[in-house]
Write an enzyme that holds these catalytic residues in place. Sequence first.
Site, PDB file in Angstrom:
ATOM      1  CD  GLU A 153     -34.321 -10.817  15.656  1.00  0.00           C
ATOM      2  OE1 GLU A 153     -33.725  -9.880  15.124  1.00  0.00           O
ATOM      3  OE2 GLU A 153     -34.769 -10.781  16.815  1.00  0.00           O
TER       4      GLU A 153
HETATM    5  C1  FAD Z   1     -44.165 -15.050  15.944  1.00  0.00           C
HETATM    6  C2  FAD Z   1     -43.641 -13.840  15.270  1.00  0.00           C
HETATM    7  C3  FAD Z   1     -43.076 -12.841  16.027  1.00  0.00           C
HETATM    8  C4  FAD Z   1     -42.620 -11.668  15.408  1.00  0.00           C
HETATM    9  N1  FAD Z   1     -42.160 -10.635  16.184  1.00  0.00           N
HETATM   10  C5  FAD Z   1     -41.955  -9.418  15.590  1.00  0.00           C
HETATM   11  C6  FAD Z   1     -41.715  -8.252  16.398  1.00  0.00           C
HETATM   12  O1  FAD Z   1     -41.629  -8.316  17.624  1.00  0.00           O
HETATM   13  N2  FAD Z   1     -41.586  -7.045  15.773  1.00  0.00           N
HETATM   14  C7  FAD Z   1     -41.663  -6.920  14.413  1.00  0.00           C
HETATM   15  O2  FAD Z   1     -41.547  -5.798  13.908  1.00  0.00           O
HETATM   16  N3  FAD Z   1     -41.879  -8.010  13.614  1.00  0.00           N
HETATM   17  C8  FAD Z   1     -42.049  -9.247  14.177  1.00  0.00           C
HETATM   18  N4  FAD Z   1     -42.307 -10.352  13.390  1.00  0.00           N
HETATM   19  C9  FAD Z   1     -42.382 -10.192  11.950  1.00  0.00           C
HETATM   20  C10 FAD Z   1     -41.287 -10.892  11.199  1.00  0.00           C
HETATM   21  O3  FAD Z   1     -40.081 -10.208  11.346  1.00  0.00           O
HETATM   22  C11 FAD Z   1     -41.748 -11.007   9.734  1.00  0.00           C
HETATM   23  O4  FAD Z   1     -42.761 -11.997   9.708  1.00  0.00           O
HETATM   24  C12 FAD Z   1     -40.625 -11.381   8.795  1.00  0.00           C
HETATM   25  O5  FAD Z   1     -39.721 -10.316   8.674  1.00  0.00           O
HETATM   26  C13 FAD Z   1     -41.146 -11.732   7.397  1.00  0.00           C
HETATM   27  O6  FAD Z   1     -42.060 -10.794   6.921  1.00  0.00           O
HETATM   28  P1  FAD Z   1     -43.465 -11.295   6.344  1.00  0.00           P
HETATM   29  O7  FAD Z   1     -44.091 -12.150   7.382  1.00  0.00           O
HETATM   30  O8  FAD Z   1     -44.226 -10.117   5.890  1.00  0.00           O
HETATM   31  O9  FAD Z   1     -43.099 -12.219   5.125  1.00  0.00           O
HETATM   32  P2  FAD Z   1     -42.844 -11.738   3.637  1.00  0.00           P
HETATM   33  O10 FAD Z   1     -41.885 -10.613   3.612  1.00  0.00           O
HETATM   34  O11 FAD Z   1     -44.156 -11.563   2.959  1.00  0.00           O
HETATM   35  O12 FAD Z   1     -42.127 -13.017   3.036  1.00  0.00           O
HETATM   36  C14 FAD Z   1     -42.817 -14.157   2.544  1.00  0.00           C
HETATM   37  C15 FAD Z   1     -41.799 -15.063   1.851  1.00  0.00           C
HETATM   38  O13 FAD Z   1     -41.205 -14.357   0.752  1.00  0.00           O
HETATM   39  C16 FAD Z   1     -39.805 -14.320   0.900  1.00  0.00           C
HETATM   40  N5  FAD Z   1     -39.313 -13.041   0.421  1.00  0.00           N
HETATM   41  C17 FAD Z   1     -39.695 -11.796   0.779  1.00  0.00           C
HETATM   42  N6  FAD Z   1     -38.974 -10.885   0.134  1.00  0.00           N
HETATM   43  C18 FAD Z   1     -38.103 -11.545  -0.650  1.00  0.00           C
HETATM   44  C19 FAD Z   1     -37.082 -11.154  -1.550  1.00  0.00           C
HETATM   45  N7  FAD Z   1     -36.757  -9.874  -1.771  1.00  0.00           N
HETATM   46  N8  FAD Z   1     -36.408 -12.112  -2.203  1.00  0.00           N
HETATM   47  C20 FAD Z   1     -36.673 -13.409  -1.978  1.00  0.00           C
HETATM   48  N9  FAD Z   1     -37.602 -13.847  -1.135  1.00  0.00           N
HETATM   49  C21 FAD Z   1     -38.315 -12.927  -0.468  1.00  0.00           C
HETATM   50  C22 FAD Z   1     -39.547 -14.515   2.381  1.00  0.00           C
HETATM   51  O14 FAD Z   1     -38.260 -15.035   2.617  1.00  0.00           O
HETATM   52  C23 FAD Z   1     -40.644 -15.485   2.757  1.00  0.00           C
HETATM   53  O15 FAD Z   1     -40.252 -16.787   2.447  1.00  0.00           O
HETATM   54  C24 FAD Z   1     -42.694 -11.549  13.998  1.00  0.00           C
HETATM   55  C25 FAD Z   1     -43.225 -12.590  13.240  1.00  0.00           C
HETATM   56  C26 FAD Z   1     -43.709 -13.719  13.854  1.00  0.00           C
HETATM   57  C27 FAD Z   1     -44.323 -14.773  12.994  1.00  0.00           C
END
Ligand code: FAD
Length: 592
Positions: free
Chosen positions: A402
């Site tokens: 979220e």
């Molecule tokens: C168990 C699970 C269930 C999920 N369910 C769903 C679902 O039903 N539908 C769906 O669409 N998604 C789902 N997600 C995805 C989830 O919303 C994303 O994992 C989340 O939004 C983070 O994206 P990412 O994993 O690519 O991390 P990244 O975006 O790669 O982030 C990695 C790190 O970098 C930081 N970061 C990224 N951008 C910035 C910035 N601009 N400034 C500072 N820091 C930053 C983040 O805070 C984090 O610490 C789920 C994830 C998990 C693990």
Amino acid sequence: MSNTIKGGEFVIKETSYNDIFIPEEFDEEAKMIRQTCIDFLDTEVLNKLDRIDAQEEGLMPSLMDKAGALGMLGVSIPEEYGGFGKNFNTSMLVADAVGGGFSFAVALSAHTGIGTLPILYYGNADQKAKYIPKLATGEWKASYCLTEPNSGSDANSGRTSAKLNAAGTHYVINGQKMWITNGGFADIFIVFAKIDDDKNLSAFIVEKDFGGISMNPEEHKLGIKGSSTRQVFFNDCEVPVENMLSERENGFKIAVNILNIGRIKLGAATIGSSRMVITQAVKYANERVQFNLPISKFGAIRYKLAEMATRLFATESAAYRAGQNIDDAYETLVSGGMDEAKAKLKSVEQFAIECAIIKVWCSEMLDYVVDEGVQIYGGMGYSAEAPMERAYRDSRINRIFEGTNEVNRLLVVDMLLKRAMKGEIDLMGPATAVASELLAIPDFGQEDETAFAAEKKIIANLKKAGLLIAGAAVQKLMMSLSKEQEILMNIADVIGYVYIAESALLRAEKLYHTKGPEASADATDMAKIYLYSTIDKVNVAAKEALNSFAEGDELKMMLVGLRRFTKSEPFNVKDARQRIAKKLIDANKYCF
Ligand SMILES: Cc1cc2nc3c(=O)[nH]c(=O)nc-3n(C[C@H](O)[C@H](O)[C@H](O)COP(=O)(O)OP(=O)(O)OC[C@H]3O[C@@H](n4cnc5c(N)ncnc54)[C@H](O)[C@@H]3O)c2cc1C
């Protein structure tokens, strides 16, 4: 509650306790709905946690069916679509009550929230009539496909494509989605994809039976092991044109607005989990004997129990305060003639700053609670035989999905500054007033000795500290502020802590005036414990920010001002925590 201030305005304005809702005010019907959910967890979920976590074939969908039969999936769906049409805060209460259900809670909230709401709020009449009744009963289960391997926090950068076929009848979707909750058993996928070279995403309702959908096996995860999480592939998946949601390129807006709702509901869910964990920790502390004493006799353990309860009480106060603000804003919009679905979204959007704060502070509260829960259980905290191990693992996801907590903290400041630029919130007026106050002689006027006057003054001063750093940062750094993330995090921390502390204080004040000093003593203790630790946190965050961009005499002057804004009379937090711990220990459960 017509006098409520606008979303985000708490930063510059005072709120009266009369204008907030507190969870003690839920009516009998809401309490009955909550009890139904709690009973369901007790009889259907909590006795099957190992089987759920092992992803026993068909178990989670069958639990969803049973929850659907009881009406738990349709609480906030209008009656015309087979739901109960309850207000926003009642749906928060359901999220709270189900929140102690581990992976089941995740499945239910993904279905009722991000899975169902895009159709309910953005669907046309035909789409709603076709899908919502089946989603309300659980006959069809929903998932939400936004994230991709290379598109997480930067959600609008997805590569999944949608192309109109030659006949103009279908969009052909191709791409890969990742981390899709409920993916393994969903009948409906809300899919975000880009049409041709569009800048923004569009959203589609995709039925599993459309074909062209395949999946990877279940992800192996740290926690919420019972929640289905899949990679979902779309290979020439043909979606009828009438299944586009809203308009072309409106998908990112849909994603963002639905996530606002998801965030505050996630907050509500952490409240339910925390309540359960605290109860277990208190019981264990009362049973476990070391050095011939139950460990609940030890001050170190009592500190933890009191602090867990205090953080829960404070964040809970904020969550239901904001929930009611959303309901009130909705009523105002509808009575002004706005369409109901539009008003639902608009009301949440107005309080998007509060939703982001609640997501961050509640998820961090739960992580604190489960961490101390493990500690109170000692070695047994580390054992899969005892309940803390699962609670600890399952909690961690809340800071990631979220919108990560970093992204949400950034959003808090970004949204506030944007509203100020648009003239919706007068941030610069009060910030300038604070800057001139630094040059004035401090006001040592008569102390107001009425109940809560001193604490309200502290809140007002902490808000000034926030305005001091935000105002100075905007003035000094101008356009480059958006790149200074450490400073933005400092500002978000000040704003967030103040919002939660103020909410706890207003709740205590309301209880004081409605139930009397004695009946509100615990609430007052917890509000004060939270407030006094907030003073120091605000001081540190604000000092770090000021030291990073100001210097010389100007810095000295601002630091003197900050000292003034973070000054307080001494308060004995140790005794207050002892009183709270005693209540918990005597009740042998979370009792506030
Ligand atoms: C168990 C699970 C269930 C999920 N369910 C769903 C679902 O039903 N539908 C769906 O669409 N998604 C789902 N997600 C995805 C989830 O919303 C994303 O994992 C989340 O939004 C983070 O994206 P990412 O994993 O690519 O991390 P990244 O975006 O790669 O982030 C990695 C790190 O970098 C930081 N970061 C990224 N951008 C910035 C910035 N601009 N400034 C500072 N820091 C930053 C983040 O805070 C984090 O610490 C789920 C994830 C998990 C693990």
